[in-house]
Enzyme design. Structure first.
Site, short mmCIF file in Angstrom:
data_model
loop_
_atom_site.label_atom_id
_atom_site.label_comp_id
_atom_site.label_asym_id
_atom_site.label_seq_id
_atom_site.Cartn_x
_atom_site.Cartn_y
_atom_site.Cartn_z
N ASP B 202 -7.34 -5.32 -22.19
CA ASP B 202 -7.87 -6.40 -23.04
C ASP B 202 -9.08 -5.85 -23.79
O ASP B 202 -9.49 -4.70 -23.57
CB ASP B 202 -8.25 -7.64 -22.20
CG ASP B 202 -8.03 -8.95 -22.97
OD1 ASP B 202 -8.41 -9.01 -24.16
OD2 ASP B 202 -7.49 -9.90 -22.37
N GLY B 228 -9.24 -2.04 -24.76
CA GLY B 228 -8.50 -1.67 -25.97
C GLY B 228 -8.21 -2.88 -26.84
O GLY B 228 -8.30 -4.02 -26.38
N PHE B 230 -5.17 -4.25 -29.11
CA PHE B 230 -3.75 -3.91 -29.30
C PHE B 230 -3.31 -3.88 -30.76
O PHE B 230 -2.18 -3.52 -31.05
CB PHE B 230 -2.82 -4.71 -28.38
CG PHE B 230 -2.91 -6.22 -28.40
CD1 PHE B 230 -2.97 -6.95 -29.57
CD2 PHE B 230 -2.86 -6.91 -27.18
CE1 PHE B 230 -2.99 -8.33 -29.55
CE2 PHE B 230 -2.90 -8.30 -27.15
CZ PHE B 230 -2.96 -9.02 -28.34
N HIS B 248 3.04 -15.56 -28.28
CA HIS B 248 3.06 -16.79 -29.07
C HIS B 248 1.81 -16.97 -29.94
O HIS B 248 1.80 -17.79 -30.84
CB HIS B 248 3.31 -18.02 -28.18
CG HIS B 248 2.17 -18.49 -27.36
ND1 HIS B 248 2.09 -19.77 -26.86
CD2 HIS B 248 1.04 -17.85 -26.93
CE1 HIS B 248 0.98 -19.89 -26.17
NE2 HIS B 248 0.33 -18.76 -26.19
#
Lengths: 339, 339
Positions: B202, B228, B230, B248
């Site tokens: 995260d 990190g 993403f 989502h």
């Protein structure tokens, strides 16, 4: 809402997030989804265009209403269910969405202050900082008044139809519906009992709205408006007095005063019929009735809902010789007191 | 919420007013009712006093919670149910109320703008007028971030425990939970599968919160934080990549980019495990999944929920050789893709 829930994490979370389903239905009523779909099915691009929805989430919104049981989708076209076509199409006299319009416009916001209401004991609506009756501001604005009264019809229709059948009307000839609003209870009662004539009793401002509603049902020969303020005036002398969703608006002294006035006005052998989302005597099953009482906290200075036993006790205190509770429909029950 | 409802007027109205029950539970969590009642029963005056409630409606409020199934009342004393004692007492590690605290503080208000969201396609939360990631503002405030991440644990616990059992973990040795938040999925997985070691991936700001949570479960020897972003960084090379309630949040291109990064990072034969309140392929049953997609409308610039078939198609597009959908618990399902 009377079943036990909340035994698993996802059930607890689904109740906590239950306002999602609620608000989706309220927005659908606000935007006229069910009126747009009345009597015919429509595909997604057409429905989205007619309602002026952005493409991003229109499909999720309509499919959500399908999954909640408020729309059907057949061969890619959306349609009302038989129930939503009957009850949520604004053009039909069977429309009950007024209460949902009111919830969408007012209550959803006011309920966001529930914690403050519980801590202070004070109402959280437009009259939060006002003095006097919670209905004064409402009755001063004809458009808001009509919308409020239509809302009352919406929340009362099912119970009104049950009362039209379940009270032994054959024994009586005249009645007055006290706090009649649009007059739907009076209308349902005389529609089902052709020998009766009755009054709708409410503040004078309500008169034109009552008369329009009664005229719409072609019942003006059997239903008359009787203007009055039940805090100042006596009630008309009749065989039966009905009060639907009235008693819960007021504090204990006011409740007893109203029952007392009903007793004074009734002919001997007459009946008072009180109905509300009456709480079960154990106060552990009718969640809607208990939440309605919190709605009275949000909406009024001293109102509260009550059990059948509470109401029977008050009726006997003011002189009714017998009183009994009878279930109507869903969360609603009536208490009948005999003079 | 997956059953058909709304066939009678009172059922329609009860869904429309369903925010009453929802808000009562949210206020109860906010005021710490279940924490106050942890492990012991308390009478009305004591409970009312301890929570600082006004006498007017305290009894209706607590009895409403009884009728909704969240409290018990025995011999005049209120007590938690086994479920609310376990899941809604803030002092227990099994507490899942974070999501309800967040719903109470933020979502209930934001959802009052659902109609505007549907008409504009734009989010309605604090980032309504902001640019950039919806998470930026959140991650900049440590207190709000911790509360948000705890909320994510609350809404994920049941699914996390199901994933810990239902994925064939025996075949794998290492995993990374991407968008790990507090790390509850990683914690549940290694608690149930003692041979595994894993990363929580995260943004760097999440590190201390993840490490505190993992330490609390005494799992620091088998779970490590991997900071990190993403969107910018590649994912760690492992046997299994999990993403719970991540996909989502993002638009279609971003969803595919994330699946592509997962594919690139996995060892040969490895698996990606995606879970969300995945919508049924007919888009007519999982109401919660469809409403969650509307919640993504309220909360994000482009996020949406999706069907199992949608996700299987995307996985095959980015190179996974097989993919299947499996139900977890309540509204949640997972999609497993094999490299």
């Amino acid at each position: 809402m009377t079943e036990q829930t909340g035994t698993t994490p996802d059930q607890i979370i689904q109740v906590g997030l239950g306002f999602w389903a609620s608000k989706a239905l309220l927005s659908a009523v606000e935007m006229g989804v069910f009126t747009e779909l009345a009597n015919h099915a429509v595909d997604l691009p057409t429905l989205q265009g007619r309602l002026g929805l952005h493409p991003r989430s229109a499909r999720d919104f309509f499919d959500g209403l399908v999954a909640l049981g408020f729309l059907r989708r057949v061969d890619g076209k959306y349609a009302n269910t038989p129930a939503t076509d009957l009850y949520l199409d604004k053009t039909k006299p069977s429309y009950i969405g007024g209460i949902l319009e009111m919830a969408n416009l007012r209550l959803f916001q006011h309920w966001s202050h529930l914690t403050e209401a519980l801590r202070t004991g004070k109402q959280q609506n437009e009259t939060k900082d006002a003095k006097g009756s919670p209905f004064e501001a409402l009755y001063a604005d004809p458009a808001r008044l009509k919308s409020f009264l239509a809302g009352m019809t919406g929340i009362s229709r099912g119970a009104n139809q049950a009362i039209a059948k379940k009270v032994p009307w054959r024994q009586y000839r005249t009645f007055a519906d006290v706090g009649t609003a649009q007059g739907d209870l009076a209308v349902q009662v005389v529609l089902a009992n052709t020998h009766l004539t009755g009054f709708g009793f409410d503040l004078a401002e309500v008169g034109p709205i009552f008369e329009e509603y009664v005229e719409h049902h072609r019942l003006s020969d059997r239903l008359r408006f009787h203007p009055g303020n039940f805090f100042e005036d006596s009630l008309p002398r009749v065989d039966v007095i009905t009060m639907g969703h009235i008693l819960h608006d007021w504090n204990l002294d006011e409740k007893k005063m109203l029952l007392n006035k009903a007793h004074a006005a009734l002919n001997s052998g007459g009946a008072v019929v009180i109905y509300d989302a009456i709480i079960d005597d154990e106060r552990s099953k009718n969640a809607f009735g208990l939440l309605m009482s919190l709605n009275m906290l949000i909406e009024t200075p001293g109102g509260f809902d009550y059990t059948g036993q509470d109401c029977v006790t008050w009726m006997k205190e003011v002189g009714f010789r017998e009183a009994r509770v009878e279930h109507l429909v869903g969360p609603d029950s009536m208490v009948i007191g005999i003079k």
